[in-house]
Design a protein around this motif. Structure first.
Motif, mmCIF file in Angstrom:
data_model
loop_
_atom_site.group_PDB
_atom_site.id
_atom_site.type_symbol
_atom_site.label_atom_id
_atom_site.label_comp_id
_atom_site.label_asym_id
_atom_site.label_seq_id
_atom_site.Cartn_x
_atom_site.Cartn_y
_atom_site.Cartn_z
ATOM 1 N N MET A 71 0.817 -1.191 0.000
ATOM 2 C CA MET A 71 0.000 0.000 0.000
ATOM 3 C C MET A 71 0.860 1.254 0.000
ATOM 4 O O MET A 71 0.949 1.936 -1.000
ATOM 5 C CB MET A 71 -0.890 0.029 1.232
ATOM 6 C CG MET A 71 -2.075 -0.850 1.184
ATOM 7 S SD MET A 71 -3.015 -0.655 2.692
ATOM 8 C CE MET A 71 -3.240 -2.350 3.072
ATOM 9 N N GLY A 72 1.437 1.532 1.145
ATOM 10 C CA GLY A 72 2.232 2.731 1.269
ATOM 11 C C GLY A 72 3.501 2.685 0.430
ATOM 12 O O GLY A 72 3.999 3.724 0.003
ATOM 13 N N GLU A 73 3.996 1.480 0.165
ATOM 14 C CA GLU A 73 5.236 1.350 -0.602
ATOM 15 C C GLU A 73 5.098 1.954 -1.995
ATOM 16 O O GLU A 73 6.003 2.655 -2.472
ATOM 17 C CB GLU A 73 5.631 -0.124 -0.706
ATOM 18 C CG GLU A 73 6.949 -0.356 -1.401
ATOM 19 C CD GLU A 73 7.344 -1.815 -1.413
ATOM 20 O OE1 GLU A 73 8.320 -2.125 -2.121
ATOM 21 O OE2 GLU A 73 6.718 -2.632 -0.725
ATOM 22 N N SER A 110 1.571 10.820 -1.387
ATOM 23 C CA SER A 110 0.828 10.489 -0.170
ATOM 24 C C SER A 110 -0.654 10.704 -0.473
ATOM 25 O O SER A 110 -1.008 11.235 -1.519
ATOM 26 C CB SER A 110 1.282 11.349 1.012
ATOM 27 O OG SER A 110 1.091 12.716 0.722
ATOM 28 N N THR A 111 -1.506 10.279 0.437
ATOM 29 C CA THR A 111 -2.945 10.427 0.231
ATOM 30 C C THR A 111 -3.600 10.933 1.510
ATOM 31 O O THR A 111 -3.085 10.716 2.602
ATOM 32 C CB THR A 111 -3.587 9.091 -0.208
ATOM 33 O OG1 THR A 111 -4.954 9.319 -0.533
ATOM 34 C CG2 THR A 111 -3.489 8.021 0.861
ATOM 35 N N ASP A 112 -4.739 11.592 1.324
ATOM 36 C CA ASP A 112 -5.471 12.075 2.502
ATOM 37 C C ASP A 112 -6.779 11.323 2.702
ATOM 38 O O ASP A 112 -7.587 11.682 3.536
ATOM 39 C CB ASP A 112 -5.720 13.578 2.421
ATOM 40 C CG ASP A 112 -6.596 13.962 1.239
ATOM 41 O OD1 ASP A 112 -6.942 13.079 0.419
ATOM 42 O OD2 ASP A 112 -6.939 15.148 1.131
ATOM 43 N N ALA A 118 -2.323 14.045 5.128
ATOM 44 C CA ALA A 118 -1.851 13.147 4.075
ATOM 45 C C ALA A 118 -0.728 12.253 4.604
ATOM 46 O O ALA A 118 0.104 12.686 5.404
ATOM 47 C CB ALA A 118 -1.371 13.945 2.877
ATOM 48 N N SER A 119 -0.732 11.011 4.159
ATOM 49 C CA SER A 119 0.255 10.043 4.641
ATOM 50 C C SER A 119 0.564 9.023 3.556
ATOM 51 O O SER A 119 -0.236 8.791 2.652
ATOM 52 C CB SER A 119 -0.287 9.326 5.881
ATOM 53 O OG SER A 119 0.632 8.346 6.328
ATOM 54 N N ILE A 170 -3.422 1.098 6.757
ATOM 55 C CA ILE A 170 -4.103 -0.120 7.208
ATOM 56 C C ILE A 170 -5.147 0.218 8.268
ATOM 57 O O ILE A 170 -6.277 -0.282 8.221
ATOM 58 C CB ILE A 170 -3.094 -1.159 7.740
ATOM 59 C CG1 ILE A 170 -2.295 -1.749 6.578
ATOM 60 C CG2 ILE A 170 -3.809 -2.266 8.518
ATOM 61 C CD1 ILE A 170 -1.156 -2.646 7.000
ATOM 62 N N LYS A 171 -4.809 1.071 9.208
ATOM 63 C CA LYS A 171 -5.774 1.473 10.239
ATOM 64 C C LYS A 171 -6.976 2.165 9.620
ATOM 65 O O LYS A 171 -8.115 1.940 10.026
ATOM 66 C CB LYS A 171 -5.114 2.375 11.279
ATOM 67 C CG LYS A 171 -4.186 1.621 12.201
ATOM 68 C CD LYS A 171 -3.543 2.554 13.213
ATOM 69 C CE LYS A 171 -2.567 1.782 14.093
ATOM 70 N NZ LYS A 171 -1.940 2.625 15.102
#
Length: 60
Positions: free
Chosen positions: A1-3, A11-13, A42-43, A50-51
């Motif tokens: 996902m984040g990778e 990043s996404t919000d 955004a992260s 996942i959370k």
């Protein structure tokens, strides 16, 4: 996902969680639901995403 986000310097919000029943099982009720979870900032952190997905899963 984040990778994937990190690899692109992105990043996404928000995240969208969606579920669909199988269209190949016509004897069962058809259902399609989705939920959008907005993040406080955004992260691209995998654990943050996942959370958020789990939160969206519980809401659907």
């Amino acid at each position: 996902m984040g990778e994937t986000l990190r690899a692109g310097g992105l990043s996404t919000d928000h995240v969208t969680v969606s579920f669909h029943t199988s269209e190949h099982d016509p004897d069962r009720p058809q259902r399609s639901v989705s939920s959008v979870v907005t993040l406080p900032e955004a992260s691209n952190g995998t654990m943050v995403l996942i959370k958020a997905y789990l939160h969206g899963f519980r809401r659907t």
